[in-house]
Design an enzyme around this catalytic site. Structure first.
Site, mmCIF file in Angstrom:
data_model
loop_
_atom_site.group_PDB
_atom_site.id
_atom_site.type_symbol
_atom_site.label_atom_id
_atom_site.label_comp_id
_atom_site.label_asym_id
_atom_site.label_seq_id
_atom_site.Cartn_x
_atom_site.Cartn_y
_atom_site.Cartn_z
ATOM 1 N N GLU A 14 41.255 -26.896 -12.194
ATOM 2 C CA GLU A 14 40.618 -28.060 -11.580
ATOM 3 C C GLU A 14 40.583 -29.241 -12.549
ATOM 4 O O GLU A 14 40.753 -30.402 -12.135
ATOM 5 C CB GLU A 14 39.209 -27.685 -11.127
ATOM 6 N N ALA A 68 35.480 -21.830 -15.509
ATOM 7 C CA ALA A 68 34.050 -21.929 -15.787
ATOM 8 C C ALA A 68 33.607 -20.730 -16.631
ATOM 9 O O ALA A 68 34.162 -19.637 -16.527
ATOM 10 C CB ALA A 68 33.269 -21.980 -14.479
ATOM 11 N N GLY A 102 38.304 -23.339 -13.007
ATOM 12 C CA GLY A 102 37.875 -24.660 -13.446
ATOM 13 C C GLY A 102 38.841 -25.315 -14.411
ATOM 14 O O GLY A 102 38.913 -26.548 -14.481
ATOM 15 N N GLU A 108 38.899 -17.377 -8.221
ATOM 16 C CA GLU A 108 37.528 -17.347 -7.700
ATOM 17 C C GLU A 108 37.349 -16.360 -6.549
ATOM 18 O O GLU A 108 36.282 -15.769 -6.386
ATOM 19 C CB GLU A 108 37.111 -18.756 -7.238
#
Length: 255
Positions: free
Chosen positions: A117, A65, A114, A137
């Site tokens: 992911e 992200a 992300g 994270e």
């Protein structure tokens, strides 16, 4: 349609997407979410779509992200936009996972947070030798919010998933293969060709059966064995009703 952060190529039911941020190693921000969503719209509306392949330009798949964008929301206490960003990312990954076409992630360089992911939302993951994956994270005091805590244990097992999540450690391509996080490792310079070859292989298969195969595996993975077996039977029955299956069976019997 022209995009700013991705490049697309469509050929005979093969949608190929390259994350291509010209300034950064493909962080996933709101704009990239939107652009990927537009491609998914096209795939969902295309009856001839067979496979989606995704990779990254500039030496990285996706570094996660966009922390710069998130930091603006943190510093301004704009929690509504932050939560919307989390939710939209989760919906994006769900859409990829739920596609009726086979989604393949070609991981080159970093696939972190992300970015990993995004790869986990795909059906198949192929890594270039330069691939490095992980969930950092924890070091930001955060929890993966786009399916990482849910899809990772389904792929590598609960214990391994917990190890990767609580340590935030990076995993190279070879270890990722050992853990079952990727299906295979190839040289970086043939990763794109490998994705094309994979798509061409699928193009030779009876396309009506591919969604049934995906659906049977996914349903069974989240169900008791008895339920999965019943659903498998249903999928096979529905696939067998297709005229193409009847013809293929007849051709095989004649041989």
């Amino acid at each position: 349609m022209e995009f700013e952060l991705i490049e697309t190529h469509i050929d005979s039911g093969h949608y190929h997407v390259t994350l291509a941020n010209p300034d950064k190693p493909n962080p996933i921000n709101s704009q990239l979410q939107s652009e990927l969503g537009t491609v998914l719209d096209d795939i969902e509306e295309d009856d001839d779509a067979i496979v989606l392949t995704m990779t990254g330009g500039g030496g990285s798949f996706a570094v996660g992200a966009d922390i710069s964008q998130m930091n603006e929301w943190f510093q301004s206490d704009d929690w509504d936009d932050l939560i919307r960003f989390f939710r939209s990312g989760q919906r994006l990954m769900d859409r990829i996972a739920d596609l009726d076409v086979v989604a393949v992630a070609g991981i080159n360089g970093y696939a972190l947070g992300g970015g990993l992911e995004l790869a986990l939302a795909a059906d198949v993951r192929i890594a270039g030798e330069s691939a490095t994956v992980g969930f950092p994270e924890v070091d930001l005091g955060m929890v993966p919010a786009w399916g990482g805590t849910q899809r990772l244990p389904r792929v590598v097992g609960e214990s391994t998933a917990k190890d990767l999540l609580v340590t935030g450690r990076h995993v190279d391509a070879d270890e990722a293969a050992e853990l079952g996080l990727v299906e295979r490792v190839v040289d970086d310079d043939v990763l794109e060709d490998t994705l094309i070859d994979y798509a061409e292989t699928l193009a030779e298969k009876p396309d009506h059966v591919l969604p049934y195969l995906l659906d049977a595996v996914e349903t069974g993975a989240e169900s008791p064995l008895e339920t999965g077996l019943s659903y498998e039977l249903l999928c096979n029955t529905l696939a067998s009703f297709d005229e193409e299956t009847s013809g293929l069976v007849a051709d095989f019997a004649e041989k």
